[in-house]
Design a protein around this motif. Structure first.
Motif, PDB file in Angstrom:
ATOM      1  N   ARG A  25      77.019  43.761 124.225  1.00 57.96           N
ATOM      2  CA  ARG A  25      76.965  42.305 124.176  1.00 57.96           C
ATOM      3  C   ARG A  25      78.358  41.703 124.069  1.00 57.96           C
ATOM      4  O   ARG A  25      79.143  42.098 123.218  1.00 57.96           O
ATOM      5  CB  ARG A  25      76.136  41.878 122.952  1.00 57.96           C
ATOM      6  CG  ARG A  25      76.049  40.371 122.732  1.00 57.96           C
ATOM      7  CD  ARG A  25      75.324  40.048 121.437  1.00 57.96           C
ATOM      8  NE  ARG A  25      76.071  40.441 120.256  1.00 57.96           N
ATOM      9  CZ  ARG A  25      77.072  39.738 119.733  1.00 57.96           C
ATOM     10  NH1 ARG A  25      77.479  38.630 120.323  1.00 57.96           N
ATOM     11  NH2 ARG A  25      77.676  40.148 118.639  1.00 57.96           N
ATOM     12  N   PRO A  26      78.712  40.721 124.905  1.00 56.80           N
ATOM     13  CA  PRO A  26      79.978  40.008 124.713  1.00 56.80           C
ATOM     14  C   PRO A  26      80.033  39.394 123.312  1.00 56.80           C
ATOM     15  O   PRO A  26      79.067  38.784 122.847  1.00 56.80           O
ATOM     16  CB  PRO A  26      79.937  38.923 125.796  1.00 56.80           C
ATOM     17  CG  PRO A  26      79.041  39.481 126.848  1.00 56.80           C
ATOM     18  CD  PRO A  26      77.994  40.260 126.105  1.00 56.80           C
ATOM     19  N   GLY A  27      81.146  39.576 122.636  1.00 57.05           N
ATOM     20  CA  GLY A  27      81.274  39.143 121.256  1.00 57.05           C
ATOM     21  C   GLY A  27      81.172  40.280 120.265  1.00 57.05           C
ATOM     22  O   GLY A  27      81.528  40.117 119.092  1.00 57.05           O
ATOM     23  N   SER A  28      80.690  41.430 120.712  1.00 58.40           N
ATOM     24  CA  SER A  28      80.614  42.594 119.833  1.00 58.40           C
ATOM     25  C   SER A  28      81.993  43.241 119.702  1.00 58.40           C
ATOM     26  O   SER A  28      82.926  42.930 120.439  1.00 58.40           O
ATOM     27  CB  SER A  28      79.587  43.596 120.357  1.00 58.40           C
ATOM     28  OG  SER A  28      79.903  44.001 121.678  1.00 58.40           O
ATOM     29  N   VAL A  29      82.109  44.168 118.740  1.00 63.41           N
ATOM     30  CA  VAL A  29      83.408  44.742 118.388  1.00 63.41           C
ATOM     31  C   VAL A  29      83.280  46.258 118.259  1.00 63.41           C
ATOM     32  O   VAL A  29      82.303  46.769 117.689  1.00 63.41           O
ATOM     33  CB  VAL A  29      83.925  44.172 117.051  1.00 63.41           C
ATOM     34  CG1 VAL A  29      85.305  44.752 116.714  1.00 63.41           C
ATOM     35  CG2 VAL A  29      83.981  42.657 117.094  1.00 63.41           C
ATOM     36  N   VAL A  30      84.278  46.973 118.769  1.00 62.93           N
ATOM     37  CA  VAL A  30      84.391  48.423 118.587  1.00 62.93           C
ATOM     38  C   VAL A  30      85.726  48.702 117.903  1.00 62.93           C
ATOM     39  O   VAL A  30      86.773  48.254 118.378  1.00 62.93           O
ATOM     40  CB  VAL A  30      84.328  49.184 119.921  1.00 62.93           C
ATOM     41  CG1 VAL A  30      84.495  50.687 119.677  1.00 62.93           C
ATOM     42  CG2 VAL A  30      83.038  48.897 120.662  1.00 62.93           C
ATOM     43  N   VAL A  31      85.692  49.433 116.788  1.00 59.10           N
ATOM     44  CA  VAL A  31      86.921  49.885 116.131  1.00 59.10           C
ATOM     45  C   VAL A  31      86.977  51.400 116.268  1.00 59.10           C
ATOM     46  O   VAL A  31      86.092  52.110 115.798  1.00 59.10           O
ATOM     47  CB  VAL A  31      86.965  49.485 114.644  1.00 59.10           C
ATOM     48  CG1 VAL A  31      88.252  49.997 113.997  1.00 59.10           C
ATOM     49  CG2 VAL A  31      86.859  47.974 114.489  1.00 59.10           C
ATOM     50  N   ASP A  32      88.025  51.891 116.930  1.00 57.09           N
ATOM     51  CA  ASP A  32      88.150  53.315 117.243  1.00 57.09           C
ATOM     52  C   ASP A  32      89.196  53.960 116.337  1.00 57.09           C
ATOM     53  O   ASP A  32      90.404  53.793 116.539  1.00 57.09           O
ATOM     54  CB  ASP A  32      88.547  53.478 118.717  1.00 57.09           C
ATOM     55  CG  ASP A  32      88.426  54.914 119.206  1.00 57.09           C
ATOM     56  OD1 ASP A  32      88.233  55.810 118.369  1.00 57.09           O
ATOM     57  OD2 ASP A  32      88.517  55.131 120.431  1.00 57.09           O
TER      58      ASP A  32
ATOM     59  N   VAL B 286      84.012  42.107 124.943  1.00 55.67           N
ATOM     60  CA  VAL B 286      83.869  43.092 123.873  1.00 55.67           C
ATOM     61  C   VAL B 286      85.267  43.417 123.339  1.00 55.67           C
ATOM     62  O   VAL B 286      86.161  43.798 124.098  1.00 55.67           O
ATOM     63  CB  VAL B 286      83.179  44.377 124.372  1.00 55.67           C
ATOM     64  CG1 VAL B 286      83.081  45.405 123.255  1.00 55.67           C
ATOM     65  CG2 VAL B 286      81.803  44.058 124.937  1.00 55.67           C
ATOM     66  N   GLN B 287      85.454  43.246 122.030  1.00 59.88           N
ATOM     67  CA  GLN B 287      86.750  43.496 121.417  1.00 59.88           C
ATOM     68  C   GLN B 287      86.875  44.984 121.071  1.00 59.88           C
ATOM     69  O   GLN B 287      86.078  45.526 120.296  1.00 59.88           O
ATOM     70  CB  GLN B 287      86.909  42.659 120.149  1.00 59.88           C
ATOM     71  CG  GLN B 287      86.763  41.159 120.360  1.00 59.88           C
ATOM     72  CD  GLN B 287      87.817  40.601 121.278  1.00 59.88           C
ATOM     73  OE1 GLN B 287      89.019  40.828 121.068  1.00 59.88           O
ATOM     74  NE2 GLN B 287      87.392  39.887 122.298  1.00 59.88           N
ATOM     75  N   LEU B 288      87.883  45.643 121.639  1.00 59.79           N
ATOM     76  CA  LEU B 288      88.126  47.064 121.398  1.00 59.79           C
ATOM     77  C   LEU B 288      89.382  47.192 120.544  1.00 59.79           C
ATOM     78  O   LEU B 288      90.496  46.916 121.019  1.00 59.79           O
ATOM     79  CB  LEU B 288      88.300  47.819 122.720  1.00 59.79           C
ATOM     80  CG  LEU B 288      87.187  47.644 123.764  1.00 59.79           C
ATOM     81  CD1 LEU B 288      87.526  48.414 125.035  1.00 59.79           C
ATOM     82  CD2 LEU B 288      85.843  48.076 123.207  1.00 59.79           C
ATOM     83  N   VAL B 289      89.206  47.592 119.298  1.00 57.16           N
ATOM     84  CA  VAL B 289      90.306  47.648 118.334  1.00 57.16           C
ATOM     85  C   VAL B 289      90.781  49.083 118.185  1.00 57.16           C
ATOM     86  O   VAL B 289      89.999  49.970 117.814  1.00 57.16           O
ATOM     87  CB  VAL B 289      89.866  47.100 116.960  1.00 57.16           C
ATOM     88  CG1 VAL B 289      91.040  47.128 115.977  1.00 57.16           C
ATOM     89  CG2 VAL B 289      89.309  45.688 117.098  1.00 57.16           C
TER      90      VAL B 289
END
Length: 385
Positions: A280-287, A310-313
């Protein structure tokens, strides 16, 4: 008893320090003489005056300390120039990034230095108080959830308001190790509904005890196990089945925390680009595995990538962002190790017990030779590329 030197860390962005006033006092009561480079603890909130009050001697020009002290405690690998100054027979302990570190090992061997690479510390009961990877991973898991919550376009908890009810955020955590379990606990405290995926079916009990919902690994594949407390690499067939299982979960997730790592190997790719397309646009992934190649496609160390909303941190170096407590825990780990390997009767030289599993597991160099050549010959960069 030996002299111990605590240098100021020189890696860019590193705020942690290898000793705190608490551990200076602790080691001083054991007979150690502590020397701390001026400004070493400032980034972590520890003033020079606090070290002096705890019994440490402050060093303004560290070159002489590198050449004269018996023990050097550090966070990251010191510069080659500093390593080249170490006196023969000195002991060095820190996170030395041993995989593929042949130039560092050559320098240490040329100086006859005994070096403990704390990444290799065996995860056995006797070594729990010395386990720096666990203490720092705990902090990383906590901070990863805070970063995700700050970037998320939704509330974390369920809220009942006059304007209606807001449903809680849905978090997905990949990996139920130390970082993953702390991420689970933190996300639950913030009110999220948390799902956890791990390759080990045995992790279910731990996940559920913290209020998480466990996603069982693919049953038709041979699941990987663990060795010495560290996860072993999964087969590509297993990872493919796991990615297929995760695709549906990712489509429903608001935040994803990736924590799966295998020592000395590229981190397993658990989220490919096609799976990101379904998020979903607006979701976040922290790797958290981004420095080892990443569990998620397109993540980059130390930065945030916006991929179709999608924010990929890239969550590398997170313990340093909580430098005060990260240093406190790290310093206690080091103090416990030093107390273990240096007996009360030690004088100028160290009599390391090479048969001790703690010493044998993480002693990288000793007496002018590399004791773990199979580690040094393995380069994470090769497998990442």
């Amino acid at each position: 008893m030996p002299d111990v030197f605590i240098p100021r860390e020189e890696r860019h962005g590193e705020k942690r320090v290898a000793a705190t006033p608490e551990t200076v006092k602790r080691l001083s009561t054991k007979g150690f003489t502590l020397h701390v480079e001026q400004g070493a603890g400032v980034g972590a909130g520890y003033a020079d005056a606090d070290y002096a009050a705890a019994g440490a001697a402050l060093i303004g020009e560290p070159e002489r300390a590198w050449a004269s002290t018996d023990v050097v405690l550090c966070v990251n690998t010191p510069p080659a120039e500093s390593l080249g100054r170490l006196k023969a027979g000195a002991l060095l302990a820190g996170l030395l990034s041993p995989y593929g570190a042949e130039p560092m090992v050559q320098t240490l061997n040329s100086r006859g230095v005994s070096a403990f690479a704390l990444e290799l510390l065996p995860r056995i009961s006797r070594a729990q108080s010395m386990d720096v990877l666990s203490s720092q991973a705990n902090i990383a898991g906590y901070k990863a959830v805070l970063l995700a919550a700050a970037a998320l376009d939704r509330y974390m908890p369920m809220l009942m308001t006059a304007a209606g009810t807001i449903q809680p955020a849905r978090a997905l955590i990949l990996g139920a190790g130390v970082a993953g379990l702390q991420a689970l606990a933190t996300a639950r405290r913030l009110g999220a509904v948390v799902y956890v995926s791990d390759v080990r079916a045995a992790a279910k009990e731990q996940v559920e005890s913290l209020g998480g919902r466990f996603l069982a690994p693919p049953e038709q594949q041979e699941a990987p196990a663990e060795s010495g407390g560290y996860a072993k690499a999964a087969s590509e067939a297993f990872l493919a089945a796991q990615r297929q299982q995760l695709a549906e979960q990712l489509a429903q997730a608001d935040m994803v925390i990736c924590t799966a790592q295998v020592p000395g190997r590229r981190a397993p790719l658990l989220i490919d680009e096609s799976m990101l397309d379904g998020m979903r646009p607006g979701s976040v992934v922290v790797d958290l595995a981004v420095a080892q190649g990443g569990n998620c496609a397109c993540t980059q160390p130390g930065t945030t990538v916006d991929r179709n909303g999608v924010q990929l941190v890239g969550g590398d170096g997170l313990p340093s962002s909580v430098a005060n407590h990260a240093s406190a825990l790290y310093a206690r780990n080091l103090a416990a190790l030093l107390e273990h390997v240096v007996s009360d009767t030690a004088a100028e030289a160290f009599a390391l017990d090479l048969e001790d599993p703690i010493v044998a597991g993480c002693l990288l160099t000793h007496g002018g030779a590399c004791r773990l050549p199979e580690i040094v010959s393995t380069t994470i960069k090769e497998v990442v590329s």
